[in-house]
Design a protein around this motif. Structure first.
Motif, PDB file in Angstrom:
ATOM      1  N   GLU A   1      -7.210  -5.094   6.006  1.00  0.00           N
ATOM      2  CA  GLU A   1      -7.709  -3.961   6.804  1.00  0.00           C
ATOM      3  C   GLU A   1      -6.878  -3.501   7.994  1.00  0.00           C
ATOM      4  OE1 GLU A   1     -11.783  -4.357   7.678  1.00  0.00           O
ATOM      5  OE2 GLU A   1     -12.109  -2.378   8.392  1.00  0.00           O
TER       6      GLU A   1
ATOM      7  N   THR B   1      -6.645   2.035  -0.715  1.00  0.00           N
ATOM      8  CA  THR B   1      -5.696   2.707   0.236  1.00  0.00           C
ATOM      9  C   THR B   1      -4.693   3.224  -0.484  1.00  0.00           C
ATOM     10  OG1 THR B   1      -6.413   1.117   2.077  1.00  0.00           O
ATOM     11  CG2 THR B   1      -4.337   2.560   2.344  1.00  0.00           C
ATOM     12  N   LYS B   2      -4.270   2.790  -1.485  1.00  0.00           N
ATOM     13  CA  LYS B   2      -2.894   3.420  -2.191  1.00  0.00           C
ATOM     14  C   LYS B   2      -3.404   4.518  -2.651  1.00  0.00           C
ATOM     15  CE  LYS B   2      -0.181   0.135  -4.860  1.00  0.00           C
ATOM     16  NZ  LYS B   2      -0.148  -0.879  -5.954  1.00  0.00           N
TER      17      LYS B   2
ATOM     18  N   LEU C   1      -9.010  -3.355  -1.025  1.00  0.00           N
ATOM     19  CA  LEU C   1      -8.544  -2.081  -0.087  1.00  0.00           C
ATOM     20  C   LEU C   1      -7.137  -1.858  -0.311  1.00  0.00           C
ATOM     21  CD1 LEU C   1      -9.270  -0.738   2.382  1.00  0.00           C
ATOM     22  CD2 LEU C   1      -8.506  -2.560   4.072  1.00  0.00           C
ATOM     23  N   VAL C   2      -6.085  -2.871  -0.802  1.00  0.00           N
ATOM     24  CA  VAL C   2      -4.990  -2.188  -1.152  1.00  0.00           C
ATOM     25  C   VAL C   2      -4.949  -1.219  -2.117  1.00  0.00           C
ATOM     26  CG1 VAL C   2      -2.611  -2.922  -2.372  1.00  0.00           C
ATOM     27  CG2 VAL C   2      -3.923  -4.622  -0.487  1.00  0.00           C
TER      28      VAL C   2
ATOM     29  N   ASN D   1     -12.846  -6.513   1.040  1.00  0.00           N
ATOM     30  CA  ASN D   1     -11.340  -5.961   1.004  1.00  0.00           C
ATOM     31  C   ASN D   1     -10.505  -6.719   0.068  1.00  0.00           C
ATOM     32  OD1 ASN D   1     -11.889  -4.148   3.018  1.00  0.00           O
ATOM     33  ND2 ASN D   1     -11.253  -5.453   4.634  1.00  0.00           N
TER      34      ASN D   1
ATOM     35  N   GLU E   1      -7.457   4.856  10.159  1.00  0.00           N
ATOM     36  CA  GLU E   1      -8.818   4.887  10.245  1.00  0.00           C
ATOM     37  C   GLU E   1      -9.239   3.722   9.539  1.00  0.00           C
ATOM     38  OE1 GLU E   1     -10.496   8.574   9.379  1.00  0.00           O
ATOM     39  OE2 GLU E   1     -11.000   7.828   7.435  1.00  0.00           O
ATOM     40  N   THR E   2     -10.378   3.335   9.801  1.00  0.00           N
ATOM     41  CA  THR E   2     -11.340   2.538   8.945  1.00  0.00           C
ATOM     42  C   THR E   2     -12.886   2.961   9.102  1.00  0.00           C
ATOM     43  OG1 THR E   2     -11.530   0.360   8.128  1.00  0.00           O
ATOM     44  CG2 THR E   2     -11.577   0.501  10.512  1.00  0.00           C
TER      45      THR E   2
ATOM     46  N   GLU F   1      -8.036 -14.292   6.966  1.00  0.00           N
ATOM     47  CA  GLU F   1      -8.201 -13.551   5.459  1.00  0.00           C
ATOM     48  C   GLU F   1      -7.997 -14.580   4.376  1.00  0.00           C
ATOM     49  OE1 GLU F   1      -7.957  -9.166   4.639  1.00  0.00           O
ATOM     50  OE2 GLU F   1      -5.956 -10.026   3.832  1.00  0.00           O
TER      51      GLU F   1
ATOM     52  N   ARG G   1     -16.387  -8.457   5.471  1.00  0.00           N
ATOM     53  CA  ARG G   1     -15.291  -7.432   5.363  1.00  0.00           C
ATOM     54  C   ARG G   1     -13.836  -7.878   4.645  1.00  0.00           C
ATOM     55  NH1 ARG G   1     -16.624  -2.830   8.859  1.00  0.00           N
ATOM     56  NH2 ARG G   1     -14.621  -1.910   8.609  1.00  0.00           N
ATOM     57  N   ASN G   2     -13.698  -9.200   4.971  1.00  0.00           N
ATOM     58  CA  ASN G   2     -12.388  -9.503   4.340  1.00  0.00           C
ATOM     59  C   ASN G   2     -12.654  -9.516   2.710  1.00  0.00           C
ATOM     60  OD1 ASN G   2     -10.861  -9.761   6.587  1.00  0.00           O
ATOM     61  ND2 ASN G   2     -11.223 -11.564   7.003  1.00  0.00           N
TER      62      ASN G   2
ATOM     63  N   ARG H   1      -5.916   6.567  -1.879  1.00  0.00           N
ATOM     64  CA  ARG H   1      -6.189   7.697  -0.821  1.00  0.00           C
ATOM     65  C   ARG H   1      -5.095   8.121  -0.429  1.00  0.00           C
ATOM     66  NH1 ARG H   1      -9.659   6.739   4.726  1.00  0.00           N
ATOM     67  NH2 ARG H   1      -8.399   8.645   5.468  1.00  0.00           N
ATOM     68  N   LEU H   2      -3.807   7.408  -0.444  1.00  0.00           N
ATOM     69  CA  LEU H   2      -2.608   7.872   0.039  1.00  0.00           C
ATOM     70  C   LEU H   2      -2.137   8.818  -1.020  1.00  0.00           C
ATOM     71  CD1 LEU H   2      -0.861   4.621   1.632  1.00  0.00           C
ATOM     72  CD2 LEU H   2      -1.353   7.015   2.894  1.00  0.00           C
TER      73      LEU H   2
ATOM     74  N   MET I   1       0.717  -1.209   0.098  1.00  0.00           N
ATOM     75  CA  MET I   1       0.097  -0.104  -0.084  1.00  0.00           C
ATOM     76  C   MET I   1       0.966   1.262  -0.026  1.00  0.00           C
ATOM     77  SD  MET I   1      -2.535  -1.046   2.828  1.00  0.00           S
ATOM     78  CE  MET I   1      -4.231  -2.168   2.570  1.00  0.00           C
TER      79      MET I   1
ATOM     80  N   ALA J   1      -1.406   2.049   7.856  1.00  0.00           N
ATOM     81  CA  ALA J   1      -1.220   3.148   6.902  1.00  0.00           C
ATOM     82  C   ALA J   1      -2.016   4.508   7.215  1.00  0.00           C
ATOM     83  CB  ALA J   1      -1.413   2.501   5.322  1.00  0.00           C
ATOM     84  N   ILE J   2      -3.270   4.450   7.270  1.00  0.00           N
ATOM     85  CA  ILE J   2      -3.956   5.809   7.125  1.00  0.00           C
ATOM     86  C   ILE J   2      -4.515   6.107   8.539  1.00  0.00           C
ATOM     87  CG2 ILE J   2      -4.486   5.888   4.824  1.00  0.00           C
ATOM     88  CD1 ILE J   2      -7.244   4.350   5.199  1.00  0.00           C
TER      89      ILE J   2
ATOM     90  N   SER K   1      -4.024  -1.512   6.267  1.00  0.00           N
ATOM     91  CA  SER K   1      -4.608  -0.236   5.858  1.00  0.00           C
ATOM     92  C   SER K   1      -4.768   0.733   7.144  1.00  0.00           C
ATOM     93  CB  SER K   1      -6.411  -0.459   5.240  1.00  0.00           C
ATOM     94  OG  SER K   1      -6.733   0.813   4.809  1.00  0.00           O
TER      95      SER K   1
END
Lengths: 421, 175
Positions: A146, B167-168, B163-164, B100, A155-156, B71, B96-97, B170-171, A51, A152-153, A149
Motif C-alpha cells: 500500500e 495501481t498499474k 494492489l500491484v 492488497n 493517495e489511498t 506484509e 488490508r495487507n 490506474r496509472l 507498479m 506511485a499515485i 501504491s
C-alpha cells in the motif's frame, strides 16, 4: 452535517470533504501530509517499480519520509545491502526527507524534524505510526504494498472509523508513569478491543502530559488494534509547535460527535503495571507478579526512549551498579536525545551503573540485531510488544513490558520490581 | 471464486500475531515469497512448514494477524499454499495487507467456533471446507455459514489480483 469526531474532521479535511463532513464507515480517498517508512523501504521500492515500471517516478518528492532505524548499524552484509538499495532509491527519486541510520527511530525523527503539524494525515508503513496522534494528527499504519501504491499515485482509500473516548482524570502518583496508564488502558480495552477504531484522549490528566508522554500513549494504541490514537491540540501542543512554522487551527470534536465506547480512568490511585508474556493486554499490577528474575533490561524504542525516559532511569541508577546477572541495554530514540542526554550527564550515569549504550535506533525490540536474548532468557523492556520470539529467540521464557523506571529498578534488583532499592 | 480446502489448520487461539507468523528476525532480509514460506508460523507451529499443502485453509480465533504491519505475514502463508483464512476477526493492517495481496480472508465467528468445537472429528475424518467467496457462503459437512462480502473498494483491489495490478491499471488509465 452529523457531529464529527477528531478523526472524522481530519479525514474530511484530507479528502476534500470539509464542508459536508464524513460519516462512519464511509470510504474516503486521502492524500497524506507525509508517508513514513524505514528499512522496509528497500522492499517497498521493488514493489513500487513493479507498479510504475523501471523509469517510473514517485508522486511527490517532498511527501515521502524515510529513516533507517530497524537494523542500524547493520549487523551483516545482507542488511547493509538493504540500506544500499534504499540510498540509491532516495537519490534516483530525489526524495527530500531521508534520514541516515543513527539519526533515530522514524517515529521520533518525524515529529522532531517538523513533519507533523496538527490536523493532518500521516500514513506509515509501520504499525506504530499511531504515535503521531500525540501531535493532533491522524497517524495511520498501512502495509508495504500500500505504501508503494501511495508513492506511485499519492493517495489511498480509508474507511472512516468509529471512535472511542478515553477520559483520564487525576494526577499520577510518584513512581507511576504514562506507560503504566496506557498498560492499564490496554488491560481494560484488550488487544483487539479498539480494532478499526480511532481513540481520542481527554480529561484533566491529559493537559498535564508532556508531548513525550502523549507519544507513549498514542504509540501503544496500536496494541489495541486502533487505527489512530489522537490527542486534541492544546497549550502543550502549541508550545511544542513554536519551534516550527506551522499554520493551523485548533480543531475539536463536535459536542454531538458519536463514540461507541467511553472509558474513564482515575489515575491518582494507579500503581505500576506490567504486561506479562506473551500478550500486551496480559497486564497486572506489579505486586501481583511473583518473583521473576531477568537476564536483560531494555530501555529505549519508539515507546519509551526519549530524554525524560532516560533521565528517570538515570535518577534511579545514579551511583549504583546494576545486578551482576543483568545486561542493561539503553537505546536513545534519536541522535538529538543522545546528545542532550550526554550533555546532561545522563549517559555517564547510565554507563557508570553498568548500562550498554546503543546507537539511536530500534535495537533488539524486533529481534533483528543489537542485543537479542538467548533461548531460556527473560527480559524486561520499555518497548511495546512482548510476543513470543519478539526479541530474537522463539525459546525465550518471556518478555515483560513496563515503564523505564520499573526497568531501571529491576536492572538493579535482578528481578522485576517497582520498589526502589 | 470458490475453494475446497485440502487440509484444515485449526489455530483457535485469539490474537495470533505477525511475529509468530513471520518472525521479526527475518523481516529485513530480502526474501522471495518461497523463501519467506520457510519461516511461516515458525515460532508457533513447526509442523506447519513441513506439512502445509496447496489449497489448505486456516481457521483461527479473533484478531488474527495482530501486531506489526509486516506484509510477509500474509505473503508467507499465501506462498505456502494457503488458499483462504477463516477467523472470528482480523487485525486491521493484516486485513488490508491481505486484500492488497488478494489473499481471501473470511470473517465468520460461527464457522470458527464450529470448527474449533469439532476439531478432532473434522481432522480425523479429513473433512474439507468449501468456501464460495463471491457469494459469502461456507459449507462444512451439512453445516452452512454465511459471511460478509468485501466493501466495494476492497473488492475492486481484490478482483484486480491485488494492489500491484490495481495501481498499474490506474496509472495506465491516467496517462
Amino acid at each position: 452535517m452529523v457531529g464529527q469526531t477528531l478523526i472524522q474532521k481530519i479525514l474530511a479535511k484530507a479528502s476534500g470533504k470539509e464542508t459536508e463532513g464524513v460519516v462512519e464507515n464511509e470510504i474516503v480517498f486521502v492524500s497524506p501530509h507525509r508517508i513514513l517508512s524505514h528499512d522496509n523501504s528497500a522492499a517497498i521500492s521493488k514493489t513500487f517499480y513493479k507498479m510504475v515500471g523501471p523509469n517510473g517516478k514517485i508522486w511527490d518528492h517532498e511527501k515521502i519520509f524515510i529513516a533507517l532505524d530497524h537494523a542500524v548499524p547493520p549487523p551483516d552484509a545482507v542488511k547493509a545491502g538493504n540500506h544500499t538499495v534504499i540510498r540509491k532509491f532516495v537519490k534516483d527519486q530525489g526524495i527530500k526527507y531521508f534520514y541516515e541510520g543513527g539519526t533515530g527511530i522514524c517515529h521520533e525523527v518525524l515529529p522532531a524534524k517538523g513533519h507533523v503539524p496538527p490536523n493532518v494525515v500521516i500514513l506509515g508503513s509501520d504499525s506504530h505510526t499511531t504515535t503521531h496522534g500525540a501531535f493532533g494528527a491522524a497517524g495511520i499504519p498501512i502495509g508495504r504494498t500500500e505504501t508503494a501504491s501511495v508513492w506511485a499515485i499519492g493517495e489511498t482509500w480509508l474507511k472512516v472509523p468509529e471512535s472511542i473516548k478515553i477520559i483520564l482524570d487525576g494526577s499520577l502518583p510518584k513512581g507511576v508513569y504514562a506507560k503504566d496508564v496506557i498498560l492499564e488502558i490496554i488491560r481494560q480495552i484488550t488487544a483487539a478491543g479498539a480494532t478499526y477504531n480511532s481513540i481520542e484522549f481527554y480529561g484533566s490528566s491529559v493537559k498535564k502530559l508532556s508531548m513525550s508522554e502523549r507519544m507513549t500513549l498514542s504509540n501503544l494504541t496500536a496494541e489495541m488494534g486502533a487505527k489512530a490514537g489522537i490527542f486534541p491540540v492544546d497549550d502543550v501542543t502549541d508550545e511544542w509547535n513554536k519551534q516550527f512554522e506551522f499554520q493551523y487551527d485548533r480543531i475539536t470534536a463536535d459536542e454531538d460527535a458519536k463514540y461507541i465506547k467511553t472509558l474513564e480512568l482515575e489515575v491518582s490511585n494507579l500503581t505500576p503495571r506490567i504486561a506479562k508474556p506473551h500478550k500486551v493486554d496480559n497486564v497486572v499490577p506489579i505486586e501481583e507478579l511473583g518473583k521473576t528474575t531477568i537476564d536483560v533490561a531494555l530501555i529505549g524504542t519508539c515507546t519509551n526512549g526519549r530524554l525524560d525516559d532516560l533521565e528517570i532511569a538515570a535518577n534511579i541508577l545514579k551511583d549504583k551498579t546494576i545486578h551482576p546477572n543483568v545486561r542493561l541495554l539503553v537505546y536513545p530514540a534519536s541522535q538529538e536525545i543522545l546528545l542532550q542526554a550526554t550533555r546532561e550527564g545522563i549517559i555517564e550515569t547510565l554507563v557508570a551503573a553498568g548500562g550498554q549504550i546503543g546507537i539511536p535506533a530500534c535495537g533488539p525490540c524486533l529481534g533483528a540485531y543489537g542485543g537479542c536474548i538467548a533461548s531460556g532468557e527473560k527480559a524486561i523492556s520499555s518497548a511495546n510488544r512482548n510476543f513470543k520470539g519478539r526479541m530474537g529467540s522463539k525459546e525465550d521464557t518471556g518478555i515483560y513490558l513496563a515503564s523505564p523506571a520499573t526497568v531501571a529498578k529491576s536492572a538493579l534488583a535482578g528481578y522485576i520490581t517497582a520498589e526502589e532499592e | 471464486m470458490r475453494f475446497k480446502s485440502q487440509k484444515i489448520w485449526i489455530f483457535p487461539e485469539d490474537d495470533i500475531n505477525t511475529d509468530v507468523i513471520f518472525p521479526g528476525r527475518y523481516t529485513y532480509e530480502p526474501l522471495s515469497p518461497d523463501e519467506m514460506t520457510r519461516h511461516a508460523l515458525e515460532d508457533y507451529d513447526s509442523k506447519f512448514i513441513e506439512e502445509v499443502e496447496d489449497g489448505d485453509i486456516i481457521v483461527a480465533g479473533s484478531n488474527f494477524g495482530a501486531g506489526s504491519s509486516r506484509e510477509q505475514a500474509v505473503t508467507c502463508l499465501q506462498a505456502a499454499g494457503i488458499s483462504c483464512i477463516i477467523a472470528k476477526s482480523f487485525a486491521r493492517i493484516y486485513f488490508r495487507n491481505a486484500i492488497n495481496q488478494a489473499l481471501p480472508l473470511v470473517i465468520s465467528p460461527e464457522c470458527s467456533d464450529f470448527v474449533t468445537k469439532n476439531k478432532e472429528n473434522l481432522l480425523s475424518s479429513k473433512e474439507k471446507i468449501d468456501v464460495d467467496f463471491d457469494n459469502g457462503v461456507i459449507k462444512i459437512k451439512d453445516k452452512v455459514f454465511s459471511f460478509p462480502k468485501l466493501d466495494d473498494q476492497a473488492l475492486q483491489i481484490f478482483k484486480a489480483g491485488g494492489l500491484v495490478e490495481y495501481t498499474k491499471t490506474r496509472l495506465k488509465k491516467s496517462t
